[in-house]
Design a protein around this motif. Structure first.
Motif, PDB file in Angstrom:
ATOM      1  N   THR A   1       0.854  -1.186   0.000  1.00 12.28           N
ATOM      2  CA  THR A   1       0.000   0.000   0.000  1.00 12.28           C
ATOM      3  C   THR A   1       0.889   1.235   0.000  1.00 12.28           C
ATOM      4  OG1 THR A   1      -1.861   1.078   1.140  1.00 12.28           O
ATOM      5  CG2 THR A   1      -0.243  -0.055   2.532  1.00 12.28           C
ATOM      6  N   ALA A   2       0.387   2.373   0.466  1.00 12.05           N
ATOM      7  CA  ALA A   2       1.168   3.616   0.441  1.00 12.05           C
ATOM      8  C   ALA A   2       0.889   4.427   1.697  1.00 12.05           C
ATOM      9  CB  ALA A   2       0.844   4.434  -0.796  1.00 12.05           C
ATOM     10  N   LEU A   3       1.902   5.196   2.124  1.00 13.88           N
ATOM     11  CA  LEU A   3       1.790   6.128   3.238  1.00 13.88           C
ATOM     12  C   LEU A   3       2.671   7.321   2.901  1.00 13.88           C
ATOM     13  CD1 LEU A   3       0.515   6.451   6.077  1.00 13.88           C
ATOM     14  CD2 LEU A   3       2.603   5.437   7.022  1.00 13.88           C
ATOM     15  N   TYR A   4       2.123   8.540   3.023  1.00 16.39           N
ATOM     16  CA  TYR A   4       2.845   9.761   2.633  1.00 16.39           C
ATOM     17  C   TYR A   4       3.315   9.676   1.177  1.00 16.39           C
ATOM     18  CZ  TYR A   4       3.063  10.065   7.732  1.00 16.39           C
ATOM     19  OH  TYR A   4       2.749  10.075   9.074  1.00 16.39           O
ATOM     20  N   ASP A   5       2.482   9.092   0.328  1.00 16.30           N
ATOM     21  CA  ASP A   5       2.783   8.935  -1.102  1.00 16.30           C
ATOM     22  C   ASP A   5       4.016   8.074  -1.357  1.00 16.30           C
ATOM     23  OD1 ASP A   5       0.608  10.527  -1.956  1.00 16.30           O
ATOM     24  OD2 ASP A   5       1.754  12.354  -1.550  1.00 16.30           O
ATOM     25  N   LYS A   6       4.375   7.240  -0.390  1.00 12.53           N
ATOM     26  CA  LYS A   6       5.480   6.307  -0.557  1.00 12.53           C
ATOM     27  C   LYS A   6       4.959   4.881  -0.375  1.00 12.53           C
ATOM     28  CE  LYS A   6       8.910   9.608   1.079  1.00 12.53           C
ATOM     29  NZ  LYS A   6       9.969   9.923   2.071  1.00 12.53           N
ATOM     30  N   PRO A   7       5.468   3.942  -1.180  1.00 13.86           N
ATOM     31  CA  PRO A   7       5.023   2.558  -1.003  1.00 13.86           C
ATOM     32  C   PRO A   7       5.357   2.086   0.409  1.00 13.86           C
ATOM     33  CG  PRO A   7       6.364   2.816  -2.988  1.00 13.86           C
ATOM     34  CD  PRO A   7       6.503   4.082  -2.216  1.00 13.86           C
ATOM     35  N   CYS A   8       4.502   1.260   0.968  1.00 16.62           N
ATOM     36  CA  CYS A   8       4.789   0.719   2.292  1.00 16.62           C
ATOM     37  C   CYS A   8       4.171  -0.658   2.449  1.00 16.62           C
ATOM     38  CB  CYS A   8       4.315   1.659   3.400  1.00 16.62           C
ATOM     39  SG  CYS A   8       2.546   1.638   3.723  1.00 16.62           S
ATOM     40  N   THR A   9       4.677  -1.380   3.431  1.00 16.10           N
ATOM     41  CA  THR A   9       4.166  -2.708   3.742  1.00 16.10           C
ATOM     42  C   THR A   9       4.319  -2.952   5.233  1.00 16.10           C
ATOM     43  OG1 THR A   9       4.247  -5.039   3.082  1.00 16.10           O
ATOM     44  CG2 THR A   9       6.348  -3.954   3.431  1.00 16.10           C
ATOM     45  N   ILE A  10       3.563  -3.896   5.749  1.00 11.40           N
ATOM     46  CA  ILE A  10       3.685  -4.357   7.133  1.00 11.40           C
ATOM     47  C   ILE A  10       4.006  -5.835   7.083  1.00 11.40           C
ATOM     48  CG2 ILE A  10       2.488  -4.745   9.319  1.00 11.40           C
ATOM     49  CD1 ILE A  10       0.779  -2.285   8.716  1.00 11.40           C
ATOM     50  N   VAL A  11       5.060  -6.253   7.796  1.00 13.69           N
ATOM     51  CA  VAL A  11       5.467  -7.656   7.831  1.00 13.69           C
ATOM     52  C   VAL A  11       5.543  -8.125   9.273  1.00 13.69           C
ATOM     53  CG1 VAL A  11       6.807  -7.394   5.694  1.00 13.69           C
ATOM     54  CG2 VAL A  11       7.961  -7.196   7.911  1.00 13.69           C
ATOM     55  N   THR A  12       5.486  -9.431   9.469  1.00 14.29           N
ATOM     56  CA  THR A  12       5.624  -9.978  10.810  1.00 14.29           C
ATOM     57  C   THR A  12       7.019  -9.697  11.352  1.00 14.29           C
ATOM     58  OG1 THR A  12       6.218 -12.108   9.820  1.00 14.29           O
ATOM     59  CG2 THR A  12       3.924 -11.822  10.532  1.00 14.29           C
ATOM     60  N   ARG A  13       7.108  -9.490  12.639  1.00 13.43           N
ATOM     61  CA  ARG A  13       8.397  -9.299  13.308  1.00 13.43           C
ATOM     62  C   ARG A  13       8.867 -10.653  13.833  1.00 13.43           C
ATOM     63  NH1 ARG A  13       9.753  -5.223  18.428  1.00 13.43           N
ATOM     64  NH2 ARG A  13      11.956  -5.870  18.658  1.00 13.43           N
ATOM     65  N   LEU A  14      10.030 -11.091  13.390  1.00 16.27           N
ATOM     66  CA  LEU A  14      10.556 -12.386  13.805  1.00 16.27           C
ATOM     67  C   LEU A  14      11.120 -12.304  15.220  1.00 16.27           C
ATOM     68  CD1 LEU A  14      12.451 -13.421  10.547  1.00 16.27           C
ATOM     69  CD2 LEU A  14      10.105 -13.969  11.210  1.00 16.27           C
ATOM     70  N   SER A  15      11.154 -13.440  15.890  1.00 12.28           N
ATOM     71  CA  SER A  15      11.728 -13.491  17.229  1.00 12.28           C
ATOM     72  C   SER A  15      13.245 -13.598  17.156  1.00 12.28           C
ATOM     73  CB  SER A  15      11.178 -14.694  18.000  1.00 12.28           C
ATOM     74  OG  SER A  15      11.519 -15.905  17.340  1.00 12.28           O
ATOM     75  N   GLY A  16      13.894 -13.305  18.267  1.00 16.63           N
ATOM     76  CA  GLY A  16      15.339 -13.425  18.335  1.00 16.63           C
ATOM     77  C   GLY A  16      16.040 -12.105  18.053  1.00 16.63           C
ATOM     78  N   GLY A  17      17.357 -12.173  18.047  1.00 12.21           N
ATOM     79  CA  GLY A  17      18.175 -11.004  17.779  1.00 12.21           C
ATOM     80  C   GLY A  17      19.382 -11.392  16.956  1.00 12.21           C
ATOM     81  N   TYR A  18      20.090 -10.394  16.440  1.00 11.12           N
ATOM     82  CA  TYR A  18      21.239 -10.712  15.610  1.00 11.12           C
ATOM     83  C   TYR A  18      22.460 -10.945  16.488  1.00 11.12           C
ATOM     84  CZ  TYR A  18      24.612  -6.784  15.209  1.00 11.12           C
ATOM     85  OH  TYR A  18      25.621  -5.883  15.411  1.00 11.12           O
ATOM     86  N   GLU A  19      23.366 -11.787  15.997  1.00 12.95           N
ATOM     87  CA  GLU A  19      24.575 -12.143  16.739  1.00 12.95           C
ATOM     88  C   GLU A  19      25.769 -11.438  16.109  1.00 12.95           C
ATOM     89  OE1 GLU A  19      27.287 -12.825  18.943  1.00 12.95           O
ATOM     90  OE2 GLU A  19      25.416 -13.773  19.626  1.00 12.95           O
ATOM     91  N   PRO A  20      26.352 -10.424  16.797  1.00 12.09           N
ATOM     92  CA  PRO A  20      27.456  -9.670  16.195  1.00 12.09           C
ATOM     93  C   PRO A  20      28.755 -10.454  16.080  1.00 12.09           C
ATOM     94  CG  PRO A  20      27.048  -8.935  18.434  1.00 12.09           C
ATOM     95  CD  PRO A  20      25.938  -9.872  18.090  1.00 12.09           C
ATOM     96  N   ALA A  21      28.919 -11.496  16.908  1.00 15.59           N
ATOM     97  CA  ALA A  21      30.143 -12.303  16.865  1.00 15.59           C
ATOM     98  C   ALA A  21      29.764 -13.775  16.737  1.00 15.59           C
ATOM     99  CB  ALA A  21      30.985 -12.065  18.116  1.00 15.59           C
ATOM    100  N   PRO A  22      29.313 -14.185  15.551  1.00 14.02           N
ATOM    101  CA  PRO A  22      28.778 -15.543  15.393  1.00 14.02           C
ATOM    102  C   PRO A  22      29.844 -16.609  15.557  1.00 14.02           C
ATOM    103  CG  PRO A  22      28.997 -14.482  13.256  1.00 14.02           C
ATOM    104  CD  PRO A  22      29.267 -13.426  14.282  1.00 14.02           C
ATOM    105  N   SER A  23      29.414 -17.749  16.098  1.00 14.32           N
ATOM    106  CA  SER A  23      30.269 -18.922  16.210  1.00 14.32           C
ATOM    107  C   SER A  23      30.146 -19.750  14.937  1.00 14.32           C
ATOM    108  CB  SER A  23      29.838 -19.760  17.409  1.00 14.32           C
ATOM    109  OG  SER A  23      28.548 -20.317  17.171  1.00 14.32           O
ATOM    110  N   ALA A  24      30.904 -20.837  14.874  1.00 10.76           N
ATOM    111  CA  ALA A  24      30.776 -21.769  13.748  1.00 10.76           C
ATOM    112  C   ALA A  24      29.365 -22.350  13.687  1.00 10.76           C
ATOM    113  CB  ALA A  24      31.814 -22.876  13.861  1.00 10.76           C
ATOM    114  N   ALA A  25      28.732 -22.533  14.843  1.00  8.89           N
ATOM    115  CA  ALA A  25      27.363 -23.058  14.868  1.00  8.89           C
ATOM    116  C   ALA A  25      26.381 -22.074  14.243  1.00  8.89           C
ATOM    117  CB  ALA A  25      26.945 -23.382  16.303  1.00  8.89           C
ATOM    118  N   HIS A  26      26.533 -20.791  14.554  1.00  9.02           N
ATOM    119  CA  HIS A  26      25.687 -19.775  13.913  1.00  9.02           C
ATOM    120  C   HIS A  26      25.913 -19.767  12.402  1.00  9.02           C
ATOM    121  CE1 HIS A  26      25.947 -18.125  18.073  1.00  9.02           C
ATOM    122  NE2 HIS A  26      24.700 -17.759  17.842  1.00  9.02           N
TER     123      HIS A  26
END
Length: 322
Positions: free
Chosen positions: A91-116
């Motif tokens: 859709t659009a908001l302020y004449d700009k295309p926009c969308t709403i998506v689900t927010r996934l759980s978890g967080g990003y890992e800045p120093a990933p291990s081999a397992a990540h």
């Protein structure tokens, strides 16, 4: 992600009347990234992300929105675009295309291990395979054509040595694109920006679980090997030098290959595609650093990081693909 366009609570309440997502509870801007306006959106029915697109057009966006929908329907952990009452997902908001998506759980890992790294590699291979029957075709808009177009714009800001490095690497990629090995590489929809901050993890550091891939708005049809190269150039390095951590690299590409084995042409193209991935982000970071767009909150990345990675990929022998 950034906040280029301020969004009011009242306008989001009006936007939500076109969905069946409940009432507004809270709205909070996301400052990371440099391409779109993003807000965390909480409603009485769940947690979402609201995105306003600052560069991409309505004509370009169906590829990204429908690709995420396609992958989510095939149980790949990605944000799922929400469907409006009229059956559309854009859709659009302020004449700009926009969308709403689900927010996934978890967080990003800045120093990933081999397992990540293994979890990320396996999930990317699964996403590539799940997207094989996706019907919309759109090239990677930050691919070779964009490098050729953008390089002359950033060269005036570089030293003679940097200019020579950039031009030599670009010329190599132009030649390789005409090579039969390159033309034989498997291709399809690819994320093209799978950095550590675009992957979320649940669980613990010792026993991580995949939360999902986010920020598909640089995705496009490209070689799957380029997607892998972009990823490992971020996931599997010593950050200050760009040197590969061979344990993490082996875990990443090994887990990918268990889900989608690499072809002989991919194994031959691997060193060149690693340089292509470094070039792509050096050029884009130079552009964003020296020729930025106005934004309310904007944190351009240091382009020297990918200059170091490119130099490293040019001078060292890379671990062969399994």
């Amino acid at each position: 992600m950034a906040v280029f366009t301020p969004v009011s609570d009242d306008d989001v309440r009006a936007l939500l009347t076109h969905y069946t997502l409940g009432e507004l509870v809270s709205l909070r801007g996301i400052t990371a990234g440099i391409e779109n306006t993003n807000y965390f959106l909480t409603t009485t029915q769940g947690e979402y992300v609201l995105t306003l697109f600052e560069v991409l057009t309505c004509e370009q966006l169906p590829f990204y929105i429908e690709l995420m929908h396609h992958l989510a329907q095939r149980h790949i952990p990605v944000p799922e675009p929400q469907t409006l009452r009229d059956g559309t997902r854009l859709t659009a908001l302020y004449d700009k295309p926009c969308t709403i998506v689900t927010r996934l759980s978890g967080g990003y890992e800045p120093a990933p291990s081999a397992a990540h790294c293994a979890l990320a590699g396996a999930t990317l291979a699964q996403a590539h395979l799940a997207a094989r029957d996706f019907g919309i075709k759109q090239p990677n808009l930050r691919g070779l054509s964009w490098w050729r177009e953008t390089t002359p714009k950033v060269l005036p800001f570089l030293s003679g040595t940097q200019s020579a490095l950039l031009q030599e690497t670009l010329d190599e990629q132009i030649r390789f694109a005409e090579n039969n090995v390159y033309r034989a590489l498997p291709t399809g929809p690819a994320h093209c920006d799978l950095f550590r901050d675009n992957v979320l993890f649940d669980g613990t550091f010792e026993m991580p679980r995949m939360g999902g891939f986010i920020d598909f708005y640089f995705a496009g049809c490209d070689t799957w090997l380029f997607d892998v190269a972009v990823s490992v150039n971020d996931w599997c390095i010593e950050p200050n030098t760009g040197v590969f951590d061979t344990e993490k690299l082996a875990a990443w590409v090994g887990a990918y290959a268990e889900n989608r084995p690499f072809t002989s042409n991919e194994k031959a193209a691997w060193p060149v595609l690693l340089r292509a991935a470094a070039l792509r982000f050096w050029v884009s970071r130079l552009y964003d650093f020296y020729l930025p767009r106005p934004a309310q909150t904007l944190k351009p990345h240091d382009p020297r990081h990918f200059e170091r990675i490119l130099l490293e990929r040019r001078k060292t022998t890379v671990l062969a693909l399994p």
